[in-house]
Design a protein around this motif. Structure first.
Motif, short mmCIF file in Angstrom:
data_model
loop_
_atom_site.label_atom_id
_atom_site.label_comp_id
_atom_site.label_asym_id
_atom_site.label_seq_id
_atom_site.Cartn_x
_atom_site.Cartn_y
_atom_site.Cartn_z
N GLN A 1 0.82 -1.21 0.00
CA GLN A 1 0.00 0.00 0.00
C GLN A 1 0.85 1.26 0.00
OE1 GLN A 1 -2.56 0.79 3.47
NE2 GLN A 1 -4.30 0.78 2.05
N PHE B 1 -3.45 3.25 -5.92
CA PHE B 1 -4.70 2.49 -6.01
C PHE B 1 -5.04 1.84 -4.68
CE2 PHE B 1 -6.35 -1.89 -6.64
CZ PHE B 1 -7.65 -1.58 -7.01
N GLN C 1 -6.16 4.12 -1.92
CA GLN C 1 -7.54 4.55 -1.99
C GLN C 1 -8.52 3.45 -1.59
OE1 GLN C 1 -8.70 6.61 -5.54
NE2 GLN C 1 -10.88 6.27 -5.23
N TYR C 2 -8.24 2.21 -2.00
CA TYR C 2 -9.24 1.14 -1.83
C TYR C 2 -8.91 0.13 -0.73
CZ TYR C 2 -11.55 2.82 -6.00
OH TYR C 2 -12.23 3.60 -6.90
N GLY C 3 -7.74 0.23 -0.14
CA GLY C 3 -7.41 -0.68 0.94
C GLY C 3 -6.46 -1.78 0.53
N ILE D 1 -9.87 -6.05 -0.05
CA ILE D 1 -10.58 -6.06 -1.33
C ILE D 1 -11.05 -7.46 -1.68
CG2 ILE D 1 -10.36 -5.60 -3.80
CD1 ILE D 1 -8.27 -3.45 -3.10
N HIS E 1 -15.37 -8.36 -2.20
CA HIS E 1 -15.77 -8.02 -3.56
C HIS E 1 -16.96 -8.84 -4.02
CE1 HIS E 1 -14.48 -11.56 -5.92
NE2 HIS E 1 -15.10 -10.96 -6.91
N ALA F 1 -18.61 -4.76 -7.43
CA ALA F 1 -17.47 -4.17 -6.72
C ALA F 1 -16.15 -4.49 -7.42
CB ALA F 1 -17.43 -4.67 -5.27
N VAL G 1 -13.69 -2.01 -9.38
CA VAL G 1 -12.57 -1.21 -8.87
C VAL G 1 -11.25 -1.74 -9.40
CG1 VAL G 1 -13.83 -0.62 -6.76
CG2 VAL G 1 -12.24 -2.54 -6.73
N GLU H 1 -9.16 0.08 -11.94
CA GLU H 1 -8.37 1.24 -11.55
C GLU H 1 -6.97 0.84 -11.07
OE1 GLU H 1 -10.59 3.90 -8.99
OE2 GLU H 1 -12.47 3.28 -9.92
N CYS H 2 -6.70 -0.47 -11.10
CA CYS H 2 -5.36 -0.99 -10.79
C CYS H 2 -4.56 -1.06 -12.08
CB CYS H 2 -5.47 -2.38 -10.16
SG CYS H 2 -3.92 -3.31 -10.10
N ARG I 1 -9.27 6.54 -14.92
CA ARG I 1 -8.84 7.38 -13.80
C ARG I 1 -7.51 8.03 -14.15
NH1 ARG I 1 -10.33 6.40 -8.50
NH2 ARG I 1 -8.92 8.16 -8.10
#
Length: 359
Positions: free
Chosen positions: A23, A28, A31-33, A38, A42, A46, A49, A52-53, A280
């Protein structure tokens, strides 16, 4: 849920210790953990997301548990595509680029009789640098007179967007066409093409031109002076042989190398990875900004045409092929690099030149 996704989720959930190392390096995940969070929460919607990776693989490179979160996010992309919840309209331009690369108009198979080896430069290099592509091909033919050249698209874009069925069908057709013409060996210039053929084109012997040039036919030219840094493309972060070959070639022409904090297996994304920029742009630019900070004003040498294009908008960057074929001009930035729509015209022009030679 697909077996691929189930396996990836189980690996992450069971073995991730929530240390947070991945992290620290990734906007990415910031923002999302963490990947474990995740994976545990998921569903098919979901899973969006995951688009966006950047799928760059840095998370795996720094993971103390040797986990591969990017495989989880690719599997999530595929699950979302299979569930029919993905809007592909943001990717229209890049998917059209891929489709045209495979079309009869832009593809080309120049295969001399009796040859079993081809130069596969990918889509971007011939479009942005047609003269350099031709110079590379002619130089390689000095040691492999029967060398052919193939313009086609490996469909890595669809692969990374989770379009598994489309990718499998498209890439299988490319492989079948190569095998029909007796091709057994591929010399690749594009890192994406290289990893796709290595992973899925199991009937071929695949080597980058950088390894081959270093071993068999180093480019001619007088030594030049200067200090540069190298940006390693994400797809080849685990390929030490290619990384070393590129650095040896840079040293051969007289340049001094200064490594960045993130290099080789811990390289960072240029911003293009996973087609994140179409969805993004802020996440994409974060990677490019970080790379600019690490460059610290040095000229960047890379061996990916896509990376060179992405980075050049923010910091001086050159493709090693330009540097090897005409080092003095490239250090002075006097070699022109084309942009769309001229890239398409360049590919057609180069195809016309080669058809006169091979038919």
């Amino acid at each position: 849920m697909s077996p691929e996704l189930l396996h990836s989720e189980q690996q992450i959930i069971e073995k991730c210790n929530l240390c947070g190392v991945c992290q620290k390096h990734c906007p990415f995940l910031q923002q999302y953990g963490l990947p474990k969070t995740i994976a545990a929460n998921h569903c098919s919607v979901a899973a969006l997301v995951a688009f966006e990776c950047s799928l760059c693989g840095l998370c795996a490179a720094v993971c103390p548990e040797k986990l591969f979160p990017e495989k989880l996010f690719l599997a999530m992309r595929r699950q979302a595509v299979e569930a029919g919840v993905v809007d592909f309209s943001p990717y229209r331009r890049v998917l059209r680029y891929e489709q045209w690369g495979r079309s009869a108009l832009f593809s080309y198979y120049g295969l001399p009789d009796g040859g079993d080896t081809v130069f596969f430069p990918g889509c971007t290099l011939p479009g942005t640098r047609p003269k350099t592509t031709l110079a590379l091909f002619e130089h390689l033919r000095k040691s492999i007179p029967s060398l052919g050249i193939v313009f086609d698209c490996c469909s890595k874009i669809s692969h990374d967007l989770g379009r598994k069925v489309y990718f499998t069908e498209a890439f299988s057709k490319t492989c079948a066409r190569l095998k029909k013409h007796g091709v057994r060996n591929l010399l690749t210039a594009c890192p994406n093409c290289h990893v796709v053929f290595r992973q899925y084109g199991t009937d071929f012997n695949v080597q980058t031109i950088y390894e081959y040039l270093n071993q068999a036919c180093p480019p001619p030219g007088d030594a030049i002076k200067g200090t540069v840094t190298i940006h390693d493309p994400c797809p080849l972060r685990r390929d030490d042989a290619v990384q070393t070959a590129v650095r040896t070639l840079v040293a051969r022409i007289g340049l001094t190398l200064q490594e960045m904090p993130h290099s080789r297996c811990k390289t960072i994304c240029c911003g293009e990875g996973g087609s994140v920029g179409f969805l993004r742009s802020d996440l994409s630019r974060n990677w490019t900004f970080l790379r600019k900070q690490e460059v610290a004003g040095l000229l960047v040498v890379t061996y990916c045409a896509g990376c060179a294009g992405y980075l050049k908008g923010m910091t001086p960057a050159v493709h090693i092929a330009d540097l090897l074929m005409n080092p003095e001009k490239k250090l002075n930035d006097s070699i022109q690099v084309a942009r769309a729509p001229w890239t398409y015209l360049n590919r057609l022009g180069l195809k016309r030149i080669l058809k006169k030679r091979f038919g």
